[in-house]
Motif scaffolding. Structure first.
Motif, PDB file in Angstrom:
ATOM      1  N   VAL A 288       5.040  -3.111   8.013  1.00 63.47           N
ATOM      2  CA  VAL A 288       6.338  -2.570   8.133  1.00 63.47           C
ATOM      3  C   VAL A 288       6.570  -1.699   6.859  1.00 63.47           C
ATOM      4  N   MET A 289       7.139  -0.550   7.041  1.00 66.07           N
ATOM      5  CA  MET A 289       7.504   0.420   5.887  1.00 66.07           C
ATOM      6  C   MET A 289       8.686   0.386   5.151  1.00 66.07           C
ATOM      7  N   VAL A 290       8.674   0.487   3.996  1.00 61.60           N
ATOM      8  CA  VAL A 290       9.932   0.460   3.077  1.00 61.60           C
ATOM      9  C   VAL A 290      10.249   1.844   2.538  1.00 61.60           C
ATOM     10  N   GLU A 291      11.668   1.816   2.207  1.00 62.71           N
ATOM     11  CA  GLU A 291      11.928   3.055   1.281  1.00 62.71           C
ATOM     12  C   GLU A 291      12.764   2.296   0.055  1.00 62.71           C
ATOM     13  N   ALA A 292      12.851   3.100  -1.066  1.00 60.63           N
ATOM     14  CA  ALA A 292      13.542   2.878  -2.234  1.00 60.63           C
ATOM     15  C   ALA A 292      14.915   2.474  -1.824  1.00 60.63           C
ATOM     16  N   TYR A 293      15.620   1.623  -2.359  1.00 58.99           N
ATOM     17  CA  TYR A 293      16.952   1.189  -1.933  1.00 58.99           C
ATOM     18  C   TYR A 293      17.598   0.632  -3.330  1.00 58.99           C
TER      19      TYR A 293
ATOM     20  N   VAL B 169       0.868  -1.239  -0.153  1.00 62.57           N
ATOM     21  CA  VAL B 169       0.041   0.079   0.062  1.00 62.57           C
ATOM     22  C   VAL B 169       0.890   1.277   0.086  1.00 62.57           C
ATOM     23  N   PRO B 170       0.519   2.254  -0.681  1.00 56.40           N
ATOM     24  CA  PRO B 170       1.228   3.560  -0.679  1.00 56.40           C
ATOM     25  C   PRO B 170       1.349   4.124   0.636  1.00 56.40           C
ATOM     26  N   ALA B 171       2.286   4.734   1.029  1.00 55.84           N
ATOM     27  CA  ALA B 171       2.506   5.087   2.544  1.00 55.84           C
ATOM     28  C   ALA B 171       1.555   6.444   2.629  1.00 55.84           C
ATOM     29  N   SER B 172       1.012   6.588   3.684  1.00 51.95           N
ATOM     30  CA  SER B 172       0.093   8.151   3.937  1.00 51.95           C
ATOM     31  C   SER B 172       1.281   9.171   3.973  1.00 51.95           C
ATOM     32  N   THR B 173       0.540  10.152   3.996  1.00 51.50           N
ATOM     33  CA  THR B 173       1.557  11.645   3.935  1.00 51.50           C
ATOM     34  C   THR B 173       1.967  11.514   5.458  1.00 51.50           C
ATOM     35  N   GLU B 174       1.194  11.095   6.301  1.00 53.23           N
ATOM     36  CA  GLU B 174       1.481  11.262   7.684  1.00 53.23           C
ATOM     37  C   GLU B 174       2.771  10.399   8.001  1.00 53.23           C
ATOM     38  N   ASP B 175       2.673   9.082   7.630  1.00 54.05           N
ATOM     39  CA  ASP B 175       3.881   8.109   7.796  1.00 54.05           C
ATOM     40  C   ASP B 175       5.184   8.739   7.139  1.00 54.05           C
ATOM     41  N   VAL B 176       4.900   9.148   5.847  1.00 48.27           N
ATOM     42  CA  VAL B 176       6.083   9.817   5.064  1.00 48.27           C
ATOM     43  C   VAL B 176       6.895  10.916   6.040  1.00 48.27           C
ATOM     44  N   THR B 177       6.105  11.762   6.456  1.00 45.28           N
ATOM     45  CA  THR B 177       6.533  12.984   7.367  1.00 45.28           C
ATOM     46  C   THR B 177       7.078  12.513   8.642  1.00 45.28           C
ATOM     47  N   ASN B 178       6.505  11.658   9.162  1.00 43.04           N
ATOM     48  CA  ASN B 178       6.926  11.187  10.686  1.00 43.04           C
ATOM     49  C   ASN B 178       8.277  10.452  10.633  1.00 43.04           C
ATOM     50  N   GLN B 179       8.330   9.636   9.450  1.00 41.43           N
ATOM     51  CA  GLN B 179       9.569   8.770   9.265  1.00 41.43           C
ATOM     52  C   GLN B 179      10.769   9.857   8.708  1.00 41.43           C
ATOM     53  N   LEU B 180      10.248  10.770   7.926  1.00 44.53           N
ATOM     54  CA  LEU B 180      11.802  11.639   7.540  1.00 44.53           C
ATOM     55  C   LEU B 180      11.866  12.467   8.709  1.00 44.53           C
ATOM     56  N   ASN B 181      11.056  12.847   9.532  1.00 39.32           N
ATOM     57  CA  ASN B 181      11.418  13.598  10.557  1.00 39.32           C
ATOM     58  C   ASN B 181      12.194  12.878  11.779  1.00 39.32           C
ATOM     59  N   LEU B 182      11.827  11.709  11.817  1.00 35.40           N
ATOM     60  CA  LEU B 182      12.488  10.782  12.796  1.00 35.40           C
ATOM     61  C   LEU B 182      13.988  10.151  12.543  1.00 35.40           C
ATOM     62  N   THR B 183      13.975   9.577  11.311  1.00 41.50           N
ATOM     63  CA  THR B 183      14.996   8.740  10.888  1.00 41.50           C
ATOM     64  C   THR B 183      15.641   9.282   9.418  1.00 41.50           C
ATOM     65  N   GLY B 184      14.870  10.263   9.053  1.00 44.51           N
ATOM     66  CA  GLY B 184      15.604  10.856   7.626  1.00 44.51           C
ATOM     67  C   GLY B 184      15.365  10.075   6.337  1.00 44.51           C
ATOM     68  N   LYS B 185      14.508   8.875   6.551  1.00 48.66           N
ATOM     69  CA  LYS B 185      14.305   7.934   5.540  1.00 48.66           C
ATOM     70  C   LYS B 185      12.832   8.532   5.037  1.00 48.66           C
ATOM     71  N   LYS B 186      12.729   8.268   3.599  1.00 50.13           N
ATOM     72  CA  LYS B 186      11.449   8.592   3.059  1.00 50.13           C
ATOM     73  C   LYS B 186      10.953   7.314   2.634  1.00 50.13           C
ATOM     74  N   VAL B 187       9.534   7.056   3.234  1.00 53.37           N
ATOM     75  CA  VAL B 187       8.772   5.767   3.249  1.00 53.37           C
ATOM     76  C   VAL B 187       8.036   6.113   1.874  1.00 53.37           C
ATOM     77  N   ALA B 188       8.060   4.791   1.030  1.00 47.85           N
ATOM     78  CA  ALA B 188       7.327   4.924  -0.077  1.00 47.85           C
ATOM     79  C   ALA B 188       6.122   3.953  -0.052  1.00 47.85           C
ATOM     80  N   TYR B 189       6.255   2.833   0.869  1.00 46.30           N
ATOM     81  CA  TYR B 189       4.910   1.849   0.868  1.00 46.30           C
ATOM     82  C   TYR B 189       4.842   1.212   2.253  1.00 46.30           C
ATOM     83  N   THR B 190       3.803   0.657   2.420  1.00 48.97           N
ATOM     84  CA  THR B 190       3.736  -0.174   3.947  1.00 48.97           C
ATOM     85  C   THR B 190       3.225  -1.343   3.315  1.00 48.97           C
ATOM     86  N   LEU B 191       3.930  -2.396   3.672  1.00 49.58           N
ATOM     87  CA  LEU B 191       3.481  -3.734   3.763  1.00 49.58           C
ATOM     88  C   LEU B 191       2.931  -4.540   4.524  1.00 49.58           C
ATOM     89  N   GLY B 192       1.874  -5.106   4.417  1.00 46.80           N
ATOM     90  CA  GLY B 192       1.006  -6.131   5.385  1.00 46.80           C
ATOM     91  C   GLY B 192       1.371  -7.381   5.100  1.00 46.80           C
TER      92      GLY B 192
END
Length: 112
Positions: free
Chosen positions: A106-111, A40-63
């Motif tokens: 779990v969330m994933v970023e491009a790698y 599932v594409p990551a929500s705007t809130e998840d992208v913003t939170n992870q970027l602020n916390l870890t500096g990583k940009k979330v792209a998708y959330t995996l179920g």
């Protein structure tokens, strides 16, 4: 109404394969096919939170499907013809309390 169905993703696991000359473990990458994973594409809130916390940009959330015993923390995952890297510790719910076929995310970023 159709059933919800995930896709097959390739999880790159690590298998202990001996020790080096200094006594440190040597790991070998193994490909594990995991069926019925929701992507599932990551929500705007998840992208913003992870970027602020870890500096990583979330792209998708995996179920992740119920019953899966694989390690998902800091692993490489392949789907949609690309490589992705999991971020953080997967969130897990109690299997019996979850109404559908998935109990972890779990969330994933491009790698690449």
């Amino acid at each position: 109404m159709g059933r919800i169905k995930g896709i097959t993703v390739t999880l790159i696991g690590k298998t202990k394969n001996g020790r080096d000359d200094f006594g440190h473990p040597i790991y070998e990458n193994t490909e594990i096919q995991v069926d019925n994973v929701l992507v599932v594409p990551a929500s705007t809130e998840d992208v913003t939170n992870q970027l602020n916390l870890t500096g990583k940009k979330v792209a998708y959330t995996l179920g992740i499907p119920k019953g899966d015993k694989n390690e998902w923390k800091d692993r490489e995952v392949r789907f949609f013809g690309r490589k992705w890297r999991t971020i953080g510790i997967p969130l897990e719910g109690i299997e019996e309390m979850m109404p559908l076929a998935w109990n972890k995310k779990v969330m994933v970023e491009a790698y690449e």
